[in-house]
Design an enzyme around this catalytic site. Structure first.
Site, PDB file in Angstrom:
ATOM      1  N   GLU A 199      51.180  42.906  47.219  1.00 29.08           N
ATOM      2  CA  GLU A 199      50.842  41.591  46.938  1.00 29.08           C
ATOM      3  C   GLU A 199      51.785  40.716  46.867  1.00 29.08           C
ATOM      4  OE1 GLU A 199      48.519  42.416  43.908  1.00 29.08           O
ATOM      5  OE2 GLU A 199      47.456  43.679  44.606  1.00 29.08           O
ATOM      6  N   HIS A 233      46.855  43.376  34.795  1.00 29.63           N
ATOM      7  CA  HIS A 233      45.998  42.074  34.568  1.00 29.63           C
ATOM      8  C   HIS A 233      46.149  42.201  32.846  1.00 29.63           C
ATOM      9  CE1 HIS A 233      46.037  39.292  37.947  1.00 29.63           C
ATOM     10  NE2 HIS A 233      45.643  40.452  38.367  1.00 29.63           N
ATOM     11  N   GLN A 279      37.491  43.588  33.848  1.00 30.57           N
ATOM     12  CA  GLN A 279      37.860  44.841  35.517  1.00 30.57           C
ATOM     13  C   GLN A 279      36.880  46.067  35.994  1.00 30.57           C
ATOM     14  OE1 GLN A 279      41.220  44.537  36.723  1.00 30.57           O
ATOM     15  NE2 GLN A 279      40.476  45.991  37.791  1.00 30.57           N
ATOM     16  N   ALA A 287      41.828  47.913  41.280  1.00 29.00           N
ATOM     17  CA  ALA A 287      42.690  48.992  39.464  1.00 29.00           C
ATOM     18  C   ALA A 287      41.335  49.278  39.111  1.00 29.00           C
ATOM     19  CB  ALA A 287      43.285  47.640  38.989  1.00 29.00           C
TER      20      ALA A 287
END
Length: 271
Positions: free
Chosen positions: A239, A183, A153, A176
């Site tokens: 989303e 996730h 990430q 993010a």
């Protein structure tokens, strides 16, 4: 309304709104108060019918501790963990211990080294059931991206910062911040279809596959995590591909009430 017993320790009940009136020997005053009471009772009945309360065990709420000046979630294996831009961070090195690769379709060749193919075991098993049910109705779903480590990430976020000319705030609107991505929990899977070119785009909502998911995912414990019209609540744009596992009963509650996970907790009372 009788309390409804659920599979996990969550109870949906009616909010009870009480009312009372003073006693009087004055007939006129008593009549007026009786009329007011009738109106109040009717109003309270409407509130009772339209108001829902979720009774939720303490273990399902985020428990946080301060680490290096930041609030970090302690109970990371909580199936209802709330991860968003406003809540506490996931631990930097957190990686679920029970990650598995679900036996479903992927638009790429799956190998053990492909991190995004993994999910937590309970979520993976639920995903398999959902994909199988969809196929029985002629709907062919593809799993695109599941677990994502903190390190991965960070790579994505840093790349977005560079793309935005060094502006972290602009980058955070698209990707993010590390530690705030669902996730990393292993409970999320981005889903697409061949009809959508396996892309993760808003147009997926208009495909038969996207529509099937929006209407049926809750039956298998998944919620459409970032729905249209709830951007101010979730902090993310629509989303239609991002599905989060929360368990069947919570998912059904959220679907029936048109709640996001944030709204679910706003209506939850700790027991």
């Amino acid at each position: 309304m009788k309390l409804k017993k659920l599979v996990i320790p969550i109870v949906i009940g009616t909010l009870l709104v009480g009312c009372s009136t003073e006693q009087s020997t004055d007939n006129k005053g008593q009549t007026e108060r009786q009329e007011e009471k009738a109106k109040e009772t009717s109003s309270n009945k409407t509130k009772t019918e339209n108001s829902k309360e979720v009774l939720l065990e303490k273990k399902y709420f985020n428990e946080v501790e301060e680490v290096d000046g930041q609030q970090v979630i302690k109970n990371v294996d909580n199936i209802l963990i709330l991860v968003n831009k406003e809540s506490a961070l996931l631990p930097e090195g957190y990686r679920p211990s029970d990650l598995v690769i679900p036996d479903v379709r992927f638009p790429y060749t799956v190998e053990p080294s492909i991190e995004k193919a993994y999910m937590k075991k309970e979520a993976a098993e639920a995903l398999e059931k959902m994909f199988a049910a969809a196929e029985e109705e002629g709907i062919y779903l593809f799993a695109v991206s599941g677990f994502r480590s903190y390190e991965r990430q960070k790579v994505l976020f840093d790349a977005q910062i560079e793309k935005q000319g060094g502006d972290e705030q602009l980058a955070a609107q698209v990707v993010a911040v590390p530690g705030t991505s669902e996730h990393q929990t292993g409970l999320t899977m981005d889903i697409s279809s061949e009809s959508a070119g396996f892309a993760l785009e808003e147009d997926f909502a208009d495909t038969p596959e996207g529509q099937w998911l929006a209407e049926n995912a809750h039956k298998y414990g998944f919620i459409l995590r970032y729905p249209k019209g709830k951007e101010d609540i979730t902090g993310y744009t629509f989303e239609p591909w991002h599905f989060r596992y929360v368990g069947e009963e919570p998912a059904n509650i959220m679907f029936e009430n048109n709640w996001t996970l944030e709204e679910f907790f706003e209506n939850a009372t700790e027991i």
